[in-house]
Scaffold this motif. Sequence first.
Motif, PDB file in Angstrom:
ATOM      1  N   PRO A  65       0.759  -1.233  -0.059  1.00  0.00           N
ATOM      2  CA  PRO A  65      -0.016   0.020  -0.010  1.00  0.00           C
ATOM      3  C   PRO A  65       0.974   1.140  -0.118  1.00  0.00           C
ATOM      4  CG  PRO A  65      -0.790  -1.524   1.475  1.00  0.00           C
ATOM      5  CD  PRO A  65       0.423  -2.055   1.084  1.00  0.00           C
ATOM      6  N   GLY A  66       0.341   2.311  -0.958  1.00  0.00           N
ATOM      7  CA  GLY A  66       1.213   3.568  -1.095  1.00  0.00           C
ATOM      8  C   GLY A  66       2.045   3.432  -2.004  1.00  0.00           C
ATOM      9  N   LYS A  67       2.545   2.301  -2.604  1.00  0.00           N
ATOM     10  CA  LYS A  67       3.473   2.029  -3.765  1.00  0.00           C
ATOM     11  C   LYS A  67       2.408   2.284  -4.994  1.00  0.00           C
ATOM     12  CE  LYS A  67       7.352   1.327  -1.735  1.00  0.00           C
ATOM     13  NZ  LYS A  67       8.252   2.260  -1.698  1.00  0.00           N
ATOM     14  N   LYS A  68       3.226   2.690  -6.290  1.00  0.00           N
ATOM     15  CA  LYS A  68       2.471   2.834  -7.419  1.00  0.00           C
ATOM     16  C   LYS A  68       2.766   1.513  -8.321  1.00  0.00           C
ATOM     17  CE  LYS A  68       1.609   7.582  -7.406  1.00  0.00           C
ATOM     18  NZ  LYS A  68       1.439   8.984  -8.159  1.00  0.00           N
ATOM     19  N   VAL A  69       1.953   1.037  -9.125  1.00  0.00           N
ATOM     20  CA  VAL A  69       1.993   0.166 -10.041  1.00  0.00           C
ATOM     21  C   VAL A  69       1.560   0.850 -11.534  1.00  0.00           C
ATOM     22  CG1 VAL A  69       1.443  -1.815  -8.668  1.00  0.00           C
ATOM     23  CG2 VAL A  69      -0.527  -0.843  -9.951  1.00  0.00           C
ATOM     24  N   LYS A  70       2.357   0.420 -12.528  1.00  0.00           N
ATOM     25  CA  LYS A  70       2.104   1.189 -13.854  1.00  0.00           C
ATOM     26  C   LYS A  70       1.155   0.057 -14.602  1.00  0.00           C
ATOM     27  CE  LYS A  70       4.267   3.612 -17.170  1.00  0.00           C
ATOM     28  NZ  LYS A  70       3.791   4.834 -16.590  1.00  0.00           N
ATOM     29  N   ILE A  71       0.081   0.697 -14.879  1.00  0.00           N
ATOM     30  CA  ILE A  71      -0.839  -0.130 -15.662  1.00  0.00           C
ATOM     31  C   ILE A  71      -0.839   0.296 -17.258  1.00  0.00           C
ATOM     32  CG2 ILE A  71      -3.450  -0.748 -16.133  1.00  0.00           C
ATOM     33  CD1 ILE A  71      -3.402  -0.979 -12.964  1.00  0.00           C
ATOM     34  N   THR A  72      -0.838  -0.443 -18.325  1.00  0.00           N
ATOM     35  CA  THR A  72      -0.940  -0.141 -19.712  1.00  0.00           C
ATOM     36  C   THR A  72      -2.196  -0.878 -20.193  1.00  0.00           C
ATOM     37  OG1 THR A  72       0.474  -1.687 -20.420  1.00  0.00           O
ATOM     38  CG2 THR A  72       1.468   0.321 -19.880  1.00  0.00           C
ATOM     39  N   GLY A  73      -2.582  -0.471 -21.359  1.00  0.00           N
ATOM     40  CA  GLY A  73      -3.854  -0.923 -21.843  1.00  0.00           C
ATOM     41  C   GLY A  73      -4.371  -0.467 -23.076  1.00  0.00           C
ATOM     42  N   LEU A  74      -5.478  -0.647 -23.214  1.00  0.00           N
ATOM     43  CA  LEU A  74      -6.461  -0.116 -24.650  1.00  0.00           C
ATOM     44  C   LEU A  74      -7.565   0.369 -24.129  1.00  0.00           C
ATOM     45  CD1 LEU A  74      -5.997  -3.132 -27.086  1.00  0.00           C
ATOM     46  CD2 LEU A  74      -4.578  -1.013 -27.016  1.00  0.00           C
ATOM     47  N   ARG A  75      -7.937   1.696 -24.708  1.00  0.00           N
ATOM     48  CA  ARG A  75      -9.185   2.567 -24.270  1.00  0.00           C
ATOM     49  C   ARG A  75      -9.884   2.743 -25.569  1.00  0.00           C
ATOM     50  NH1 ARG A  75      -8.097   6.868 -20.588  1.00  0.00           N
ATOM     51  NH2 ARG A  75      -8.435   5.203 -19.136  1.00  0.00           N
ATOM     52  N   GLY A  76     -10.844   2.067 -26.078  1.00  0.00           N
ATOM     53  CA  GLY A  76     -11.344   2.245 -27.418  1.00  0.00           C
ATOM     54  C   GLY A  76     -10.247   1.962 -28.480  1.00  0.00           C
ATOM     55  N   ALA A  77     -10.037   2.876 -29.448  1.00  0.00           N
ATOM     56  CA  ALA A  77      -8.882   2.521 -30.428  1.00  0.00           C
ATOM     57  C   ALA A  77      -7.542   3.123 -29.873  1.00  0.00           C
ATOM     58  CB  ALA A  77      -9.524   3.350 -31.851  1.00  0.00           C
ATOM     59  N   GLY A  78      -7.381   3.646 -28.696  1.00  0.00           N
ATOM     60  CA  GLY A  78      -6.312   3.983 -28.330  1.00  0.00           C
ATOM     61  C   GLY A  78      -5.542   3.445 -27.342  1.00  0.00           C
ATOM     62  N   SER A  79      -4.601   3.710 -26.649  1.00  0.00           N
ATOM     63  CA  SER A  79      -3.838   3.217 -25.659  1.00  0.00           C
ATOM     64  C   SER A  79      -3.672   4.206 -24.558  1.00  0.00           C
ATOM     65  CB  SER A  79      -2.308   2.448 -26.129  1.00  0.00           C
ATOM     66  OG  SER A  79      -1.591   3.399 -26.553  1.00  0.00           O
TER      67      SER A  79
END
Length: 94
Positions: A65-79
Motif C-alpha cells: 500500500p502506498g506504492k504505485k503500479v504502472k498499468i498499460t492498456g487499450l481504451r477504445g481505439a487508443g492506448s
Amino acid sequence: VPADIDQNDAHRFQLPQPGVVVAKLYVGSPAAIAGMEPRDMILTVNGVKVVSAQDALTRIANAKPGKKVKITGLRGAGSFATDVEVGERPRSST
C-alpha cells in the motif's frame, strides 16, 4: 474490478480484443482516481503482460500500500498508461 473477456464477449461488447477488462470501478478507488474507465483493457501491470483477471489482481496485491503500479492498456481505439497507487483492500464486515 477486472474481469476475463473471451473472444465472444469481446465481440459482443465491441472491445478490441479478448483479455482482461475493467468491469466495474468504485467511486474513490485508486483505479478511478488514476483515471481508469470501465471497459479499459488491461495489457500489463508493471511491464508484465497479464493473462487473466486473477493475474492482474495478484500483481497489484503484491505491491505494498502506498506504492504505485504502472498499468498499460487499450481504451477504445487508443492506448493508455497510468500509475495507480495501491491502497489497502477494504475489509468486509461479517
